[in-house]
Design a protein around this motif. Structure first.
Motif, PDB file in Angstrom:
ATOM      1  N   UNK A 177      15.727 -11.279  14.857  1.00 32.70           N
ATOM      2  CA  UNK A 177      15.327 -12.383  13.923  1.00 32.70           C
ATOM      3  C   UNK A 177      16.403 -12.440  12.970  1.00 32.70           C
ATOM      4  N   UNK A 178      17.021 -13.811  12.609  1.00 32.77           N
ATOM      5  CA  UNK A 178      18.100 -14.084  11.848  1.00 32.77           C
ATOM      6  C   UNK A 178      18.118 -15.412  11.371  1.00 32.77           C
ATOM      7  N   UNK A 179      18.811 -15.558  10.101  1.00 28.98           N
ATOM      8  CA  UNK A 179      18.793 -17.067   9.739  1.00 28.98           C
ATOM      9  C   UNK A 179      20.160 -17.947  10.168  1.00 28.98           C
ATOM     10  N   UNK A 187      17.347 -21.863   8.402  1.00 29.53           N
ATOM     11  CA  UNK A 187      16.055 -21.714   9.400  1.00 29.53           C
ATOM     12  C   UNK A 187      15.979 -20.374   9.658  1.00 29.53           C
ATOM     13  N   UNK A 188      14.884 -19.793   9.954  1.00 31.76           N
ATOM     14  CA  UNK A 188      14.822 -18.192  10.364  1.00 31.76           C
ATOM     15  C   UNK A 188      14.455 -18.419  11.956  1.00 31.76           C
ATOM     16  N   UNK A 189      15.324 -17.841  12.644  1.00 28.24           N
ATOM     17  CA  UNK A 189      15.275 -17.915  14.065  1.00 28.24           C
ATOM     18  C   UNK A 189      14.461 -16.465  14.713  1.00 28.24           C
ATOM     19  N   UNK A 229      10.916 -20.145  12.205  1.00 25.09           N
ATOM     20  CA  UNK A 229      11.112 -21.526  12.489  1.00 25.09           C
ATOM     21  C   UNK A 229      11.234 -21.815  13.745  1.00 25.09           C
ATOM     22  N   UNK A 230      12.553 -21.375  14.309  1.00 24.33           N
ATOM     23  CA  UNK A 230      12.930 -21.867  15.403  1.00 24.33           C
ATOM     24  C   UNK A 230      12.480 -20.672  16.511  1.00 24.33           C
ATOM     25  N   UNK A 231      11.651 -20.841  17.573  1.00 23.60           N
ATOM     26  CA  UNK A 231      11.360 -19.654  18.425  1.00 23.60           C
ATOM     27  C   UNK A 231      12.306 -19.825  19.876  1.00 23.60           C
ATOM     28  N   UNK A 258      13.026 -27.668  18.466  1.00 26.88           N
ATOM     29  CA  UNK A 258      12.969 -26.260  18.427  1.00 26.88           C
ATOM     30  C   UNK A 258      12.514 -25.853  17.196  1.00 26.88           C
ATOM     31  N   UNK A 259      12.040 -26.519  16.459  1.00 32.02           N
ATOM     32  CA  UNK A 259      11.057 -25.785  15.108  1.00 32.02           C
ATOM     33  C   UNK A 259       9.546 -25.917  15.663  1.00 32.02           C
TER      34      UNK A 259
END
Length: 283
Positions: A177-179, A187-189, A229-231, A258-259
């Motif tokens: 997990x990373x912004x 956005x958090x990925x 947010x992004x998967x 991608x959101x």
């Protein structure tokens, strides 16, 4: 000689897993796709160096290297290598990528011995370990510089990642997990290590013991708590990479496809349903 030839061909095919190249592209901010058609790799770029997540098969490392170069980045600027889990299709190319970049490899404590052995695991079925020992499913062992536990935070300049050990698929399967900052938004990925069950219960009378059940149930709970947010995932198909890549070409906001928090939660639910079905089958 015929058997040796066939084994050689099998080894050659397993080294690339039937993978074909995929056009590299920017997902959002400093996050790029550099993987193959199905087995994913992601590049996070920064002023102090880059981070590469996952190494693909032994035979697909050249595809990843080419994708990084196509985007205009230098493999020598990759300072950190990360991994989703210890299987051939994600750890197989780490040694080649490490050699090309000189990067430090970080691996979860629970998967480190598997990767350092080239794929041998007590959690593998005996026939799988047999293929590893024969060299057919063995991969080149990279040099693990750092081992980490669940919750570890890894930083490189402004790049910051958190490791969530979501065990089950492998003992140290890791979700990252990373912004990322895209324009004025953060956005958090969440890049899921794997939602796939480790083995069908019908195969060799495979049993889900208490340890594996606890790992999977804890992993589902952990994943649900992450505000994605992004998967993303270690394979392209689960998060519909092909469709989202095509949609971004005409979308007013190329990041929008991608959101997908809804798709993320839906896939966790599907995985948990499949898990409970597997438990019923082994009764």
């Amino acid at each position: 000689m015929g058997i040796v030839f066939l084994l050689g061909k099998w080894k050659e095919a397993s080294d690339r897993g039937g993978q074909l190249p995929r056009e590299p592209f920017r997902i959002a901010g400093n996050l790029y796709y550099v993987g193959t058609r199905d087995v994913t790799s992601f590049l996070l770029t920064g002023p102090q160096g880059h981070v590469l997540i996952d190494g693909g098969y032994p035979g697909t490392a050249p595809m990843i290297l080419k994708s990084i170069a196509t985007l205009g980045f230098n493999i020598k600027d990759v300072k950190i290598l990360l991994n989703s889990h210890a299987h051939l299709d994600h750890a197989g190319g780490l040694a080649a990528l490490q050699q090309a970049s000189g990067a430090q490899l970080w691996v979860s404590e629970a998967d480190a011995d598997i990767i350092s052995s080239g794929g041998v695991s007590a959690r593998n079925m005996a026939p799988v370990n047999g293929l590893v020992y024969l060299g057919i499913m063995r991969y080149p062992a990279p040099r693990i510089v750092h081992r980490f536990q669940d919750g570890a935070q890894i930083s490189l300049g402004p790049i910051q990642l958190t490791a969530h050990v979501t065990a089950g698929h492998t003992p140290g399967c890791t979700t990252w997990a990373f912004p990322v900052r895209d324009g004025g938004r953060e956005l958090l990925v969440v890049s899921v290590g794997s939602l796939s069950l480790p083995m069908p219960t019908s195969l060799f009378n495979w049993r889900y013991d208490a340890t594996l059940r606890q790992e999977l149930e804890r992993s589902y709970a952990t994943l649900r708590r992450l505000p994605a947010d992004i998967y993303l995932s270690s394979h392209a198909r689960p998060f519909s990479l092909k469709r989202k890549f095509e949609e971004r070409a005409t979308a007013p906001d190329p990041v929008a496809p991608f959101l997908d928090r809804a798709g993320y939660l839906e896939d966790i639910q599907k995985a948990e349903v499949a898990y409970h079905k597997a438990l019923q089958e082994q009764q």
